[in-house]
Design an enzyme around this catalytic site. Structure first.
Site, PDB file in Angstrom:
ATOM      1  N   ASP A  71       0.820  -1.208   0.000  1.00 33.12           N
ATOM      2  CA  ASP A  71       0.000   0.000   0.000  1.00 33.12           C
ATOM      3  C   ASP A  71       0.857   1.262   0.000  1.00 33.12           C
ATOM      4  O   ASP A  71       0.481   2.280  -0.584  1.00 33.12           O
ATOM      5  CB  ASP A  71      -0.938   0.002   1.214  1.00 33.12           C
ATOM      6  CG  ASP A  71      -2.100  -0.964   1.042  1.00 33.12           C
ATOM      7  OD1 ASP A  71      -2.299  -1.449  -0.090  1.00 33.12           O
ATOM      8  OD2 ASP A  71      -2.808  -1.239   2.027  1.00 33.12           O
ATOM      9  N   GLY A  72       2.017   1.203   0.652  1.00 33.42           N
ATOM     10  CA  GLY A  72       2.904   2.357   0.671  1.00 33.42           C
ATOM     11  C   GLY A  72       3.403   2.714  -0.716  1.00 33.42           C
ATOM     12  O   GLY A  72       3.501   3.895  -1.070  1.00 33.42           O
ATOM     13  N   ASN A 110      -5.072   8.457   2.144  1.00 36.90           N
ATOM     14  CA  ASN A 110      -5.326   7.800   3.427  1.00 36.90           C
ATOM     15  C   ASN A 110      -5.756   8.789   4.505  1.00 36.90           C
ATOM     16  O   ASN A 110      -6.877   8.736   4.985  1.00 36.90           O
ATOM     17  CB  ASN A 110      -4.087   7.041   3.903  1.00 36.90           C
ATOM     18  CG  ASN A 110      -4.095   5.593   3.480  1.00 36.90           C
ATOM     19  OD1 ASN A 110      -4.981   5.155   2.758  1.00 36.90           O
ATOM     20  ND2 ASN A 110      -3.097   4.838   3.921  1.00 36.90           N
ATOM     21  N   GLU A 111      -4.836   9.665   4.900  1.00 37.34           N
ATOM     22  CA  GLU A 111      -5.145  10.592   5.983  1.00 37.34           C
ATOM     23  C   GLU A 111      -4.171  11.756   6.013  1.00 37.34           C
ATOM     24  O   GLU A 111      -3.102  11.723   5.404  1.00 37.34           O
ATOM     25  CB  GLU A 111      -5.120   9.890   7.353  1.00 37.34           C
ATOM     26  CG  GLU A 111      -3.748   9.557   7.897  1.00 37.34           C
ATOM     27  CD  GLU A 111      -3.182   8.271   7.389  1.00 37.34           C
ATOM     28  OE1 GLU A 111      -2.012   8.286   6.943  1.00 37.34           O
ATOM     29  OE2 GLU A 111      -3.885   7.244   7.430  1.00 37.34           O
ATOM     30  N   ARG A 127      -7.356  20.347  22.788  1.00 39.25           N
ATOM     31  CA  ARG A 127      -6.033  20.320  23.411  1.00 39.25           C
ATOM     32  C   ARG A 127      -5.612  18.865  23.526  1.00 39.25           C
ATOM     33  O   ARG A 127      -6.333  18.052  24.089  1.00 39.25           O
ATOM     34  CB  ARG A 127      -6.056  20.967  24.798  1.00 39.25           C
ATOM     35  CG  ARG A 127      -6.317  22.472  24.786  1.00 39.25           C
ATOM     36  CD  ARG A 127      -6.492  23.010  26.196  1.00 39.25           C
ATOM     37  NE  ARG A 127      -6.670  24.467  26.210  1.00 39.25           N
ATOM     38  CZ  ARG A 127      -7.831  25.074  26.022  1.00 39.25           C
ATOM     39  NH1 ARG A 127      -8.928  24.344  25.801  1.00 39.25           N
ATOM     40  NH2 ARG A 127      -7.915  26.397  26.039  1.00 39.25           N
ATOM     41  N   ASP A 160      -2.498  15.721  21.802  1.00 40.68           N
ATOM     42  CA  ASP A 160      -1.342  15.429  20.950  1.00 40.68           C
ATOM     43  C   ASP A 160      -1.576  15.839  19.503  1.00 40.68           C
ATOM     44  O   ASP A 160      -0.653  16.278  18.821  1.00 40.68           O
ATOM     45  CB  ASP A 160      -1.010  13.936  21.010  1.00 40.68           C
ATOM     46  CG  ASP A 160      -0.326  13.548  22.312  1.00 40.68           C
ATOM     47  OD1 ASP A 160      -0.065  14.449  23.131  1.00 40.68           O
ATOM     48  OD2 ASP A 160      -0.061  12.347  22.509  1.00 40.68           O
ATOM     49  N   ALA A 178      -4.989  11.493  21.928  1.00 39.46           N
ATOM     50  CA  ALA A 178      -4.714  11.808  23.338  1.00 39.46           C
ATOM     51  C   ALA A 178      -5.193  13.203  23.721  1.00 39.46           C
ATOM     52  O   ALA A 178      -4.401  14.058  24.134  1.00 39.46           O
ATOM     53  CB  ALA A 178      -3.218  11.649  23.636  1.00 39.46           C
TER      54      ALA A 178
END
Length: 265
Positions: free
Chosen positions: A45-46, A122-123, A148, A150, A185
């Site tokens: 996929d990469g 993808n993203e 707020r 990561d 997070a």
């Protein structure tokens, strides 16, 4: 028909790519790295992500097909042992083109310099380069929350099985034109609150992030990583463009999900 082949670069992938090139030339196809009708990705996929970003400016004219030489891929649907079958299919079989939604990312700057625009298959993610990311989140032009934490991950349906899934996001079928926002997070206490849940935005709904002024941002678009300064806003939405895949046989999405995450190996 014009074609090109992009290889992962390891010995087995390069050998397969060379073999396919010889077969296709024997069938009368034309090798054209600049304006191919079909891009064959040999790797995983990469490798197909690299191919997509190489030809993102001609998505209406180019379709992709993948041969996976590593682990099972969500985009690469042919095995190395099926190379001859794939070449014959390309040469003699009418093929179906399947389109998947993409993510549009537009970055605007405080100093008014030219905006940066990207497409993700993808993203895309955003984090602070110094520590906690603090950013206002607007949806459809209205304030939604102040995040707020990561960072944030904004994914396409076909990318929902990647980083998004690791963050607890939902898996979305690529026939649905949408984007998904997943938190990394987030800080939630009596003072700071976020929705704490992935959000799925349909086509024509836009998400805009307005980070704290002076914050250096680490932004990724698929495999690309960049640091941007003086960012005024980052806009995300379903892109007008789509990525096109060549299909010669069924490649059920939910079977791929099951084979990748559920089925016994």
């Amino acid at each position: 028909m014009k074609f090109t082949i992009m290889s992962k670069g390891d010995q087995s992938s390069d050998t397969l790519a060379s073999t396919m090139k010889e077969y296709l030339l024997d069938f009368g196809f034309i090798m054209d790295e600049q304006e191919p009708d079909i891009v064959i990705s040999v790797g995983g996929d990469g490798t197909l992500l690299y191919a997509f970003h190489r030809y993102y400016n001609r998505l209406d004219e180019t379709a992709f097909v993948g041969v996976h030489t590593g682990h099972l891929g969500f985009y690469a649907d042919w095995l190395p042992t099926e190379v001859e079958k794939l070449v014959i299919a390309i040469a003699k079989t009418p093929f179906q083109v399947v389109e998947y939604p993409l993510l549009e990312v537009i970055i605007r700057y405080m100093n008014g310099s030219k905006e940066s625009q990207y497409l993700a298959m993808n993203e895309a993610t955003v984090k602070s380069a110094e520590g906690t990311l603090v950013t206002e989140v607007e949806i459809r032009g209205e304030y939604f929350e102040t995040f707020r934490g990561d960072g944030l991950c904004i994914s396409t349906p076909s990318g929902s099985t990647a980083y998004n899934k690791a963050l607890g996001g939902a898996i979305i079928h690529p026939s649905i034109e949408a984007i998904q926002i997943a938190e990394m997070a987030s800080i939630n206490n009596r003072v700071f609150r976020t929705v704490g849940s992935p959000l799925v935005l349909p086509k024509h709904h836009t998400c805009v992030l307005k980070p704290t002024a002076g914050m250096n941002l680490q932004i990724t678009v698929d495999h690309l990583t960049m640091v941007h300064q003086d960012v005024k806003s980052i806009q995300y939405r379903v892109a007008n463009e789509k990525v096109r895949f060549v299909r010669f046989r069924p490649f059920p999405f939910w079977k791929r999900v099951r084979d990748s995450f559920v089925a016994d190996k």
